[in-house]
Write an enzyme that holds these catalytic residues in place. Structure first.
Site, PDB file in Angstrom:
ATOM      1  N   ARG A  25       0.836  -1.224   0.000  1.00  0.00           N
ATOM      2  CA  ARG A  25       0.000   0.000   0.000  1.00  0.00           C
ATOM      3  C   ARG A  25       0.863   1.264   0.000  1.00  0.00           C
ATOM      4  O   ARG A  25       0.546   2.274   0.615  1.00  0.00           O
ATOM      5  CB  ARG A  25      -0.965   0.008   1.186  1.00  0.00           C
ATOM      6  CG  ARG A  25      -1.872  -1.223   1.318  1.00  0.00           C
ATOM      7  CD  ARG A  25      -2.449  -1.686  -0.004  1.00  0.00           C
ATOM      8  NE  ARG A  25      -3.402  -2.787   0.130  1.00  0.00           N
ATOM      9  CZ  ARG A  25      -3.282  -3.981  -0.479  1.00  0.00           C
ATOM     10  NH1 ARG A  25      -2.223  -4.243  -1.256  1.00  0.00           N
ATOM     11  NH2 ARG A  25      -4.221  -4.892  -0.344  1.00  0.00           N
ATOM     12  N   GLU A 111       1.060  13.164   5.525  1.00  0.00           N
ATOM     13  CA  GLU A 111       2.138  14.144   5.713  1.00  0.00           C
ATOM     14  C   GLU A 111       2.846  14.432   4.387  1.00  0.00           C
ATOM     15  O   GLU A 111       3.174  15.580   4.075  1.00  0.00           O
ATOM     16  CB  GLU A 111       3.137  13.633   6.764  1.00  0.00           C
ATOM     17  CG  GLU A 111       2.499  13.525   8.144  1.00  0.00           C
ATOM     18  CD  GLU A 111       3.472  13.018   9.201  1.00  0.00           C
ATOM     19  OE1 GLU A 111       3.924  11.857   9.083  1.00  0.00           O
ATOM     20  OE2 GLU A 111       3.790  13.778  10.124  1.00  0.00           O
ATOM     21  N   GLU A 131      -1.672   7.190  13.817  1.00  0.00           N
ATOM     22  CA  GLU A 131      -0.642   7.322  14.852  1.00  0.00           C
ATOM     23  C   GLU A 131      -1.281   7.365  16.240  1.00  0.00           C
ATOM     24  O   GLU A 131      -0.777   6.786  17.196  1.00  0.00           O
ATOM     25  CB  GLU A 131       0.163   8.614  14.650  1.00  0.00           C
ATOM     26  CG  GLU A 131       1.115   8.597  13.476  1.00  0.00           C
ATOM     27  CD  GLU A 131       0.479   9.102  12.183  1.00  0.00           C
ATOM     28  OE1 GLU A 131      -0.760   9.016  12.046  1.00  0.00           O
ATOM     29  OE2 GLU A 131       1.225   9.568  11.304  1.00  0.00           O
TER      30      GLU A 131
END
Ligand code: 1HE
Length: 258
Positions: A25, A111, A131
Site C-alpha cells: 500500500r 504528511e 498514529e
C-alpha cells in the site's frame, strides 16, 4: 535512473512520480524515502512541475510499520528528522508538486501529501492519522503542515479519536482543492501541472518559497516581504511581456469557468 519503489516518467515539462509499492500500500520504508530524496534532487532541468500519485488502490499507507522495530528515543528523533529534511526538500525544492490522492492517504502518507503545493483528491480518497491509535505521534511534519490546511482542532480530533475524513469532508476542510471522480485525478493533476509549468518562473518561485513564509509572519514583516517578492517578479522580462500581451489584446482574459 532505476528506482525500486518509485517510477518516474516525463510528459514534456511535467514529471510524473509514482509511489510504486502497491503490495504494501505504498508504505514509506526507509529506502523508499531515500529514493524520493534522490529522485527530487535529480529532476531533469526541463521538468517544471511534478505530479505525485500512488500505484494500486491507495495513495499511501504512511510509515512502513514493519520498520518501526525497537527504536530508542534518539533513533526515533533521527528517523523523524530524516523525513523532515527530505520532505522539506520537496516542499522547498525547485518545482511545484501536485499530489493526486486516492484510497488511503493516512499517517505519513497524509504528511507527504501536505508537502505538495496542490492536492487533487479522487472521491474514493480517505484521510486518517492512525498514529493516535498506534501509540505514536506524527513525525513527518504533520503537526506543522496539517493544521495550516485544516486547523489544529480537526487534526487533534483525527488523532484523539481515529476519525477518518472522506474525500468530500477533506475537500470541505481544505486538504484538497480539487475533487474528481475515481480514476480521473491523474489527468486533472497533469492538466493543473501543465498550467503551473506555464507560469513565469518568478511567480512559481514566490508561491513556493515566499508565500508559506509570509503566511507565518506578522503583518509588518509579511507586507515587506510581499513587496520584495512583488518587486522582483514584476521586474522580470517575462512579466513585462505578459503585461504587454494583455494590453495589446494578445494575453488571455480572466474567464469564469462554465
Ligand atoms: C503495511 C502498511 C504499513 C499496509 N506498513 N505494511 N499507517 C497505518 O497505520 C496504516 C496501516 N494500513 C492500513 O490501515 C491498511 O493497510 C490500508 C487502509 C492502508 C489498506 O488496506 P487494505 O485492506 O487495502 O490492505 P491490507 O490488507 O491492510 O495491507 C496489504 C499489505 O500491505 C499487508 O501486507 P501483507 O504482507 O500481509 O500482504 C499489510 O501489512 C501491508 N501494509 N499498510 C507496513 N503502513 C514519520 S512518522 C509517520 C507515522 C505513520 O505514518 S503511522 C501510520 C502508519
Amino acid at each position: 535512473m532505476k528506482y525500486k519503489s518509485l517510477r518516474f516518467r516525463r510528459q514534456g515539462a511535467i514529471g510524473v512520480v509514482l509511489l510504486n509499492r502497491p503490495a504494501k500500500r505504498n508504505a514509506l520504508s526507509d529506502p523508499m524515502v531515500a529514493e524520493l530524496e534522490t529522485l527530487f534532487a535529480a529532476l531533469p532541468g526541463g521538468v517544471k512541475a511534478v505530479v505525485l500519485h500512488g500505484a494500486g488502490k491507495h495513495f499511501c499507507a504512511g510509515l512502513d510499520l514493519a520498520e518501526l522495530g525497537d527504536r530508542s528515543a534518539a533513533q526515533g528523533v533521527a528517523h523523524s528528522r530524516n523525513w523532515h529534511r527530505i520532505f522539506d526538500r520537496i516542499q522547498f525544492g525547485r518545482v511545484p508538486v501536485v499530489a493526486v490522492l486516492h484510497g488511503a492517504v493516512v499517517g505519513g502518507g497524509l504528511e507527504l501529501a501536505c508537502v505538495a503545493h496542490l492536492r487533487v483528491a479522487e472521491s474514493n480518497a480517505f484521510y486518517a492519522l492512525p498514529e493516535g491509535q498506534r501509540g505514536i505521534f506524527v513525525g513527518g511534519g504533520g503537526s506543522v503542515l496539517l493544521p495550516r490546511l485544516i486547523g489544529t482542532a480537526r487534526m487533534a480530533d483525527m488523532m484523539f479519536t481515529g476519525r477518518v475524513y472522506s474525500a468530500a469532508e477533506g475537500q470541505a476542510a481544505g486538504i484538497s482543492t480539487y475533487l474528481m471522480p475515481p480514476g480521473k485525478g491523474l489527468a486533472k493533476g497533469i492538466e493543473l501541472a501543465r498550467r503551473i509549468a506555464g507560469n513565469a518562473p518568478a511567480t512559481n518561485f514566490a508561491l513556493m518559497h515566499a508565500l508559506p513564509r509570509i503566511a507565518e509572519l506578522g503583518q509588518d514583516a509579511g507586507l515587506l516581504m510581499e513587496s520584495l517578492a512583488a518587486g522582483i517578479a514584476q521586474s522580470e522580462p517575462e512579466a513585462k511581456r505578459r503585461m504587454k500581451d494583455f494590453l495589446e489584446k494578445r494575453g488571455p482574459k480572466v474567464r469564469r469557468h462554465a
